[in-house]
Enzyme design. Structure first.
Site, PDB file in Angstrom:
ATOM      1  N   TYR A 182     -58.134 -19.664 -13.630  1.00 60.62           N
ATOM      2  CA  TYR A 182     -56.830 -19.095 -13.983  1.00 60.62           C
ATOM      3  C   TYR A 182     -57.011 -17.851 -14.845  1.00 60.62           C
ATOM      4  CZ  TYR A 182     -52.080 -18.874 -15.878  1.00 60.62           C
ATOM      5  OH  TYR A 182     -50.828 -18.458 -16.242  1.00 60.62           O
ATOM      6  N   ASN A 218     -46.162 -25.590 -15.099  1.00 54.75           N
ATOM      7  CA  ASN A 218     -46.348 -26.157 -16.434  1.00 54.75           C
ATOM      8  C   ASN A 218     -45.546 -27.442 -16.622  1.00 54.75           C
ATOM      9  OD1 ASN A 218     -43.640 -25.367 -17.022  1.00 54.75           O
ATOM     10  ND2 ASN A 218     -44.348 -23.347 -17.674  1.00 54.75           N
TER      11      ASN A 218
END
Length: 284
Positions: A182, A218
């Site tokens: 990421y 998330n």
């Protein structure tokens, strides 16, 4: 992060289907849900013809139907897998045939942990975390030197990381310990943004962080709504000719490619860790 590419000028085209010659045409990748879907809605609300894209055709068509049910008529769907050259070519031919132009590209990052490196950079080269979390000195130096940075150099750095990650040696080579794909993919995307802005001065190419938005990524632990998160990308997509290029925006304000991204990354990691801790407790 959302790399936003905008033609600084566009010529009217003949009407084709829903197309009107005076309207701008936008392509939004990975936009069947979340921030991407809201970007489509806001652009259409501002008189832009929007091509909503997604890998899954059924999900993309459903998203378009939902937007049309909410009163957005100038939206249509085309399947797109940014990792497939065949899929990209199909979209390009569709745009060429139906519109003969397009004015705005909002490249929506995808963050499946199994395909992050492949997807996050495929659509741009073929950016929003700075090099700060990366201790690999070569990478930090290359990504920070915008004057000599090239697309090829960014590609080489990404491939170097992919090799180290595959060999399970990222930490010893100075790559991040947590969420390495990421972080590195975002840093590389930052590099692509600045290089492309330098190479294509007739386009406005900027990067924007939508903020800590509640999304599936998330587990909806963010603090902003998708409506708020889409405002920055839409603002840059609609900027008048002669607007900024090669910059990074934190939501709707010009920022740097450095400090704020690191803070956001830490918040993101902490939220995921808290979520997984709760998940482990609940399943215990």
């Amino acid at each position: 992060m959302e790399p936003i590419t905008k033609q600084k000028s566009s010529c009217p085209t003949e009407e084709a289907g829903i197309t009107q010659s005076t309207k701008r045409v936008a392509v939004v990748t990975g936009s069947n849900k979340g921030i991407g879907l809201e970007i489509c809605r806001q652009l259409a609300s501002n008189g832009v013809i929007v091509i909503l894209t997604a890998r899954d055709e059924n999900q993309g068509l459903e998203a378009v139907q939902n937007l049309k049910a909410r009163g957005q008529s100038d939206i249509l769907f085309h399947q797109l897998d940014v990792t497939s050259q065949t899929s990209i070519a199909s979209l390009a031919e569709f745009i060429k045939t139906k519109f003969k132009k397009f004015d705005i590209l909002a490249f929506r990052n995808e963050n499946n942990p199994n395909t992050t490196m492949q997807v996050n950079n495929a659509g741009v080269s073929g950016t929003t975390i700075a090099p700060e979390p990366i201790s690999n000195e070569k990478t930090k130096k290359e990504l920070s030197d915008i004057e000599s940075l090239t697309v090829e150099k960014v590609d080489e750095l990404v491939q170097e990381f992919a090799k180290d990650f595959k060999e399970d040696t990222p930490e010893s080579r100075g790559w991040p310990i947590n969420f390495a794909p990421y972080i590195v993919s975002k840093a590389a995307l930052n590099g692509y943004t600045r290089v492309l802005a330098k190479n294509y001065p007739n386009m406005a190419i900027n990067a924007v962080s939508p903020g800590f938005v509640k999304t599936d990524l998330n587990h909806n632990t963010g603090i902003l709504t998708v409506e708020q998160g889409a405002k920055g990308p839409v603002m840059l997509a609609l900027v008048p000719d002669g607007g900024p290029s090669g910059l990074f925006y934190d939501q709707m304000e010009v920022s740097t490619f450095l400090t704020r991204n690191v803070i956001k990354l830490r918040k993101f990691i902490c939220s995921l860790l808290r979520f997984h801790e709760r998940k482990e407790i609940s399943y215990a």
